[in-house]
Design a protein around this motif. Structure first.
Motif, mmCIF file in Angstrom:
data_model
loop_
_atom_site.group_PDB
_atom_site.id
_atom_site.type_symbol
_atom_site.label_atom_id
_atom_site.label_comp_id
_atom_site.label_asym_id
_atom_site.label_seq_id
_atom_site.Cartn_x
_atom_site.Cartn_y
_atom_site.Cartn_z
ATOM 1 N N ARG A 1 40.892 79.672 -13.713
ATOM 2 C CA ARG A 1 41.527 79.561 -12.850
ATOM 3 C C ARG A 1 41.090 80.876 -11.870
ATOM 4 N NH1 ARG A 1 42.073 74.324 -11.383
ATOM 5 N NH2 ARG A 1 42.884 72.833 -13.334
ATOM 6 N N GLN B 1 43.088 57.966 -27.217
ATOM 7 C CA GLN B 1 44.249 58.237 -26.773
ATOM 8 C C GLN B 1 44.577 58.468 -24.802
ATOM 9 O OE1 GLN B 1 46.298 61.836 -28.512
ATOM 10 N NE2 GLN B 1 45.856 61.365 -30.226
ATOM 11 N N VAL C 1 41.616 64.975 -12.127
ATOM 12 C CA VAL C 1 41.669 66.449 -12.898
ATOM 13 C C VAL C 1 41.185 67.805 -13.224
ATOM 14 C CG1 VAL C 1 41.794 66.450 -15.655
ATOM 15 C CG2 VAL C 1 42.785 64.758 -14.635
ATOM 16 N N ARG C 2 39.486 67.575 -12.143
ATOM 17 C CA ARG C 2 39.137 68.525 -12.579
ATOM 18 C C ARG C 2 39.176 69.246 -11.214
ATOM 19 N NH1 ARG C 2 32.873 66.404 -13.125
ATOM 20 N NH2 ARG C 2 33.939 65.431 -14.629
ATOM 21 N N THR D 1 42.446 69.356 -9.100
ATOM 22 C CA THR D 1 43.500 70.241 -8.875
ATOM 23 C C THR D 1 43.841 70.190 -10.003
ATOM 24 O OG1 THR D 1 44.501 67.844 -9.446
ATOM 25 C CG2 THR D 1 43.454 68.202 -6.873
ATOM 26 N N ARG D 2 45.371 70.714 -9.972
ATOM 27 C CA ARG D 2 46.541 70.756 -11.649
ATOM 28 C C ARG D 2 47.012 69.957 -11.844
ATOM 29 N NH1 ARG D 2 47.826 76.954 -11.408
ATOM 30 N NH2 ARG D 2 45.937 78.091 -10.824
#
Lengths: 282, 297
Positions: free
Chosen positions: A46, B35, B85-86, B88-89
């Motif tokens: 980030r 998982q 997922v890639r 955003t947080r």
């Protein structure tokens, strides 16, 4: 950011040491003759830089430690060399060429904790994974791969465990299995992330001997290492890292108190007493 | 039970349920080991809008177009999870939850809309919610067998790559394998395993069929190959038992019956499997307890 510097610093990568102790006179060595050349490498997760403008030259045939405090980016540096993390700027050469062209020459030992040791498979099976790259797509490992794996297990004294389920292994045995897996990769550059983590004194001794044998046979070995006490004893080259590259060169010139202070900052006093118990979190 | 060999409908139903059990058992082993159990849930729920849209577009209630619609929607669902997922947080579990509920919500809305149309009743789309094995036709079973067979052959071909992906994907990419592509391939096969079971088990409970057989099989063995075979066996057993119970009994919904059968296998495995079973643990930690006492406690 550091991108613009990339090409011109190719030739100066060796001599751009921040430290007072400059790496030895061998700065005439061009990146092509180096086992690994890291130039102006910046990696950020980030907006937070993990590695900032790092230069590192690893001559062929050395046994090098990468040392630095938690969060210094040691693991990230290894992963950046292997193309496992996106790099924001800079470049990495292995044997003078981009890593993608040199894969076969590079073996990797990840941190022991990076996999699930309860996975339903055997020691032999895990070691054979080191041959998968040469096998290529779809082809299954056969007798040759099995023989290579058994030979590697013998080198790490794990022959008796070949058919054990991997969850039955101790920490030191897991580490030796990963070492054996890297040995069958048939590489001459080894990148290892804390190969001594969680192993007992006897195993540590055995692993050091193995790494020194690898070095003596001409291979280049780079280890992320945590124990400052053993750096001078085990390694002939060292890189001190704390997001920036603090110093890099032969251990006797580079592993100085001054450089260590620059690497660990005010935490030095604490570290001297606690480096034995330091846990790896990065 | 003898009807199984004489009754044509029952045989079709049992065959279909067995096939779906085998395929979801094989692919489910990998999702359990990676998982990613929630992934199956997200895929099956995300398939619903695809089923309804396929019906609205083609007007057909043949299984093939509906399965294709389901597969496409489920696959898009996994891509959306990936890109959330890639970019955003939001973490993986959050992304799965989002995709699951949003896609399922849209699916329910479309389903309600489609049922207001005159030709909808005969399509029987609502059987896709909780599953209805009795509605399986010979052609459905053939479709399931072909798709499932292809999926299993691909698992056989890429066995080594899938093992690498499940155990140590970073090492795999160091070796030069494109682990992202292998991941997409395996996920696509999971989508296939799920969509061929939707008509029988239903979108709500299908995820259990990708988790339960694998989780049960893991209890009995320490070898991946044995685990995958056992998982296929357990899946088939649960599928056939559940489908027969629902078809012969008091018209119980098939999905829940299959899932209950699978649950029995899981409970037995968790309790009694050697080495990993709970009772085994007890005998080892307290050797003084007699096995006979254990069984009754």
């Amino acid at each position: 950011m550091a991108q613009a510097l990339t090409t011109e610093s190719l030739s100066t990568a060796k001599s751009s040491a921040v430290s007072p102790s400059r790496p030895r006179e061998g700065s005439a060595v061009s990146p092509r003759d180096l086992a690994i050349a890291v130039m102006d490498l910046t990696v950020a997760y980030r907006d937070k830089p993990v590695l900032w403008d790092v230069d590192m030259s690893v001559p062929s045939g050395v046994l090098m430690a990468i040392v630095g405090p938690n969060g210094a980016g040691k693991t990230t540096l290894i992963k950046a060399i292997l193309g496992l993390v996106d790099i924001s700027a800079g470049r990495v050469l292995v044997g003078g060429k981009p890593y993608e062209e040199q894969r076969r020459r590079v073996a990797y030992v990840p941190q022991r904790g990076s996999v699930d040791w309860d996975f339903p498979t055997t020691v032999l099976d895990v070691v054979m994974m080191g041959r998968y790259g040469d096998l290529g797509w779809i082809k299954r490992p056969g007798a040759r791969e099995k023989q290579a794996a058994m030979e590697a297990l013998e080198k790490v004294a794990m022959t008796d465990y070949a058919h054990r389920q991997i969850s039955q292994l101790s920490g030191g045995q897991q580490q030796r299995v990963f070492l054996a897996r890297s040995l069958v990769q048939d590489a001459d550059v080894f990148l290892m992330d804390e190969p001594f983590q969680g192993v007992d004194a006897t195993t540590e001794r055995a692993i050091v001997t193995l790494l020194q044998e690898l070095r003596d046979s001409g291979a280049t070995v780079v280890c992320v290492h945590h124990d400052l006490q053993t750096v001078t004893e085990y390694f002939d080259w060292v890189t001190l890292l704390n997001v920036r590259r603090i110093a890099s060169g032969p251990t006797h010139e580079t592993f100085t108190e001054e450089n260590l202070r620059a690497t660990y900052g005010g935490r030095m006093a604490w570290l001297k007493s606690a480096s034995q118990t330091e846990r790896s979190q990065d | 039970m003898f009807d199984l060999f004489t009754d044509y409908t029952l045989r079709t139903v049992a065959l279909g349920a067995g096939i779906l059990g085998i395929v979801s058992g094989v692919l489910g082993s990998f999702t359990v080991l990676r998982q990613q159990s929630l992934l199956g849930d997200a895929i099956s729920h995300a398939a619903l809008p695809g089923i309804v849209l396929a019906f609205l577009l083609t007007g057909s209630n043949e299984s093939l177009p509906l399965i294709l619609g389901a597969g496409l929607a489920g696959w898009i669902g996994t891509l959306v999870v990936r890109s959330i997922v890639r970019n955003t947080r939001i973490k993986n579990d959050g992304a799965l939850g989002l995709v699951l509920s949003v896609f399922f919500g849209v699916g329910l809305m479309l389903l309600t809309y489609s049922q207001s149309r005159p030709d909808a009743s005969q399509a029987g789309l609502d059987k896709f919610l909780f599953g209805q094995a009795a509605a399986l036709l010979r052609n459905d079973v053939i479709t399931m067998a072909i798709l499932g067979g292809v999926a299993i052959v691909i698992v056989g071909l890429f066995w080594k790559e899938f093992k690498l992906l499940s155990f140590d994907p970073e090492f795999g990419s160091v070796l030069g394998f494109r682990m992202g592509a292998i991941d997409i391939l395996l996920t696509t096969l999971v989508v296939i395993a799920i969509v061929i079971g939707l008509q029988t088990v239903g979108v709500v409970l299908m995820s259990a069929m990708v988790v339960a057989p694998g989780a049960a099989a893991r209890q009995w063995t320490d070898r991946l190959g044995v685990m995958v075979c056992l998982s296929a066996l357990f899946g088939a057993l649960a599928g056939v038992t559940g489908a027969l119970l629902s078809s012969t009994g008091a018209r119980l919904p098939t999905g829940p019956m299959i899932v209950l059968s699978a649950s029995v296998i899981v409970v037995v495995s968790l309790l009694f499997a050697p080495n990993r079973g709970l009772l085994w643990d007890r005998t080892r930690t307290r050797p003084s307890v007699l096995p006979a006492e254990e069984a009754t406690s």
